[in-house]
Design an enzyme around this catalytic site. Structure first.
Site, mmCIF file in Angstrom:
data_model
loop_
_atom_site.group_PDB
_atom_site.id
_atom_site.type_symbol
_atom_site.label_atom_id
_atom_site.label_comp_id
_atom_site.label_asym_id
_atom_site.label_seq_id
_atom_site.Cartn_x
_atom_site.Cartn_y
_atom_site.Cartn_z
ATOM 1 N N GLU A 123 50.168 36.704 38.233
ATOM 2 C CA GLU A 123 50.308 35.594 39.183
ATOM 3 C C GLU A 123 50.564 34.320 38.379
ATOM 4 O O GLU A 123 49.731 33.908 37.578
ATOM 5 C CB GLU A 123 49.040 35.465 40.032
ATOM 6 N N ALA A 180 51.902 31.127 39.760
ATOM 7 C CA ALA A 180 51.538 29.885 40.438
ATOM 8 C C ALA A 180 50.038 29.667 40.296
ATOM 9 O O ALA A 180 49.254 30.619 40.372
ATOM 10 C CB ALA A 180 51.930 29.928 41.908
ATOM 11 N N ASN A 190 44.248 24.526 35.942
ATOM 12 C CA ASN A 190 44.741 25.612 35.115
ATOM 13 C C ASN A 190 44.453 26.934 35.822
ATOM 14 O O ASN A 190 43.619 27.006 36.722
ATOM 15 C CB ASN A 190 44.052 25.613 33.740
ATOM 16 N N LYS A 191 45.129 27.980 35.382
ATOM 17 C CA LYS A 191 44.959 29.278 36.027
ATOM 18 C C LYS A 191 43.541 29.822 35.800
ATOM 19 O O LYS A 191 42.950 30.418 36.696
ATOM 20 C CB LYS A 191 45.988 30.266 35.482
ATOM 21 N N VAL A 192 42.990 29.612 34.609
ATOM 22 C CA VAL A 192 41.630 30.056 34.310
ATOM 23 C C VAL A 192 40.795 28.808 34.074
ATOM 24 O O VAL A 192 41.109 28.005 33.184
ATOM 25 C CB VAL A 192 41.573 30.977 33.082
#
Length: 347
Positions: free
Chosen positions: A141, A143, A340-342
């Protein structure tokens, strides 16, 4: 050009087919692990925490077990010891690499709990440390706003509920991917979609409300409106909304109201939408069939699914609203500012 977020919304039916197909055969494994468990403790943050709210309602309403949401700081900051014998700890993380969630699951195991990980992170620290890892098959993923990783988490929690003895028909879960495929098409074809987006583009705040199994969807949609559209969005149970915050709903602050057709809380959901419109505010319905649509200013279709699986579909029209609204506001929905993604929250 379509955003990455819109592309990943469209990938959800196939991601769900893979995830459901992979996890349904593991119900027996979950039954064995959960034998004798008297309580389920969900450990999560962000969108995963909203998925956990769905898991909590599913477990408590359909399995007869007590369920609760963990406060990770009890483990990571206060370092308290709690007797978790007879508890099934379910840690949910899209990446499986959020240190706080990994540490809290390890703490739960050390306190006597059996552990389940729900993650899209194959080979992640969370997956490797759990007694049972329910690996979602969302694929990568890109986005930042979670879409397919969120709905596949719900699918994993639906399988978990079945493994805990929920009074459900797993054939309902197998119907979800086709229904979401239909729902994406129906929502994008709805005349109401651009009207709702245009109206939301003129406000700075919105209340998002639901109750019961759909409550986690309201929280998730509010989070997405904050993340991707920078709106002051408040996610509330309609019971809590009626206890005072209803005063914030006015001509400048509309409400988005979500409901599952056939739910025992649907009548109250429709009554809330009617109260909002009677007060001179706008109410946008998602799902709930004719009852909610008839009480709303504008409404989008919901999934033709029973209440226990409806949240997997109910979020989809909301995702489409968020993606279009972000672009209407000149915001790139794929990379919201400051995110951020994480996310590592520390201890």
């Amino acid at each position: 050009m379509p955003s990455r977020m819109r592309h990943e919304i469209g990938e959800q039916p196939e991601a769900l087919r893979r995830t459901i197909g992979s996890l349904l055969p593991r119900i027996g494994e979950l039954e064995k692990l959960a034998a004798g468990a008297r309580q389920v403790l969900f450990v999560a943050r962000g969108s995963s925490d909203n998925a956990a709210v769905y898991g909590r309602y599913l477990v408590e309403s359909r399995t007869g077990r007590l369920a609760s949401l963990a406060a990770p700081s009890v483990a990571t900051t206060y370092r308290s010891r709690i007797d978790l014998d007879g508890v099934l700890a379910v840690a949910i993380s899209q990446s499986g690499r959020t240190e706080e969630i990994v540490e809290t699951m390890a703490w739960a195991r050390d306190c006597g709990a059996r552990t389940v990980a729900v993650t899209n992170g194959h080979g992640s620290p969370l997956a490797e440390a759990a007694d049972v890892a329910l690996l979602t098959e969302a694929g990568e993923e890109l986005a930042v706003p979670a879409t397919k990783t969120y709905t596949t988490q719900l699918a994993a929690l639906a399988v978990l509920g079945a493994g805990l003895g929920a009074d459900v028909d797993t054939a309902d879960l197998a119907r979800v991917p086709d229904e979401i495929e239909r729902l994406i098409e129906a929502t994008e074809a709805a005349e109401e979609l651009p009207l709702i987006v245009a109206e939301l583009a003129r406000v700075q705040g919105v209340v998002v409300s639901a109750r019961g199994l759909a409550f986690g969807t309201a929280l998730e949609l509010a989070l997405k409106l904050k993340e991707a559209c920078y709106l002051h969005a408040m996610g509330l149970s309609y019971a809590d909304l009626l206890h005072g915050p209803i005063a914030v709903v006015d001509e400048r602050t509309p409400a988005i109201v979500l409901g599952a057709a056939g739910s025992p809380v649907l009548a109250g959901t429709a009554a809330l939408a009617a109260r909002v419109t009677e007060a001179g505010a706008r109410a946008y319905g998602i799902g709930g069939g004719p009852a909610l649509a008839g009480s709303s200013s504008l409404a989008l279709p919901g999934p033709a699914l029973p209440e226990w699986t409806a949240p997997l579909g109910l979020i989809v029209p909301g995702q489409l609203v968020v993606e279009r609204l972000a672009r209407a506001l000149g915001i790139n929905p794929d990379v919201p500012r400051g995110l951020n993604k994480v996310t590592q929250t520390g201890v």
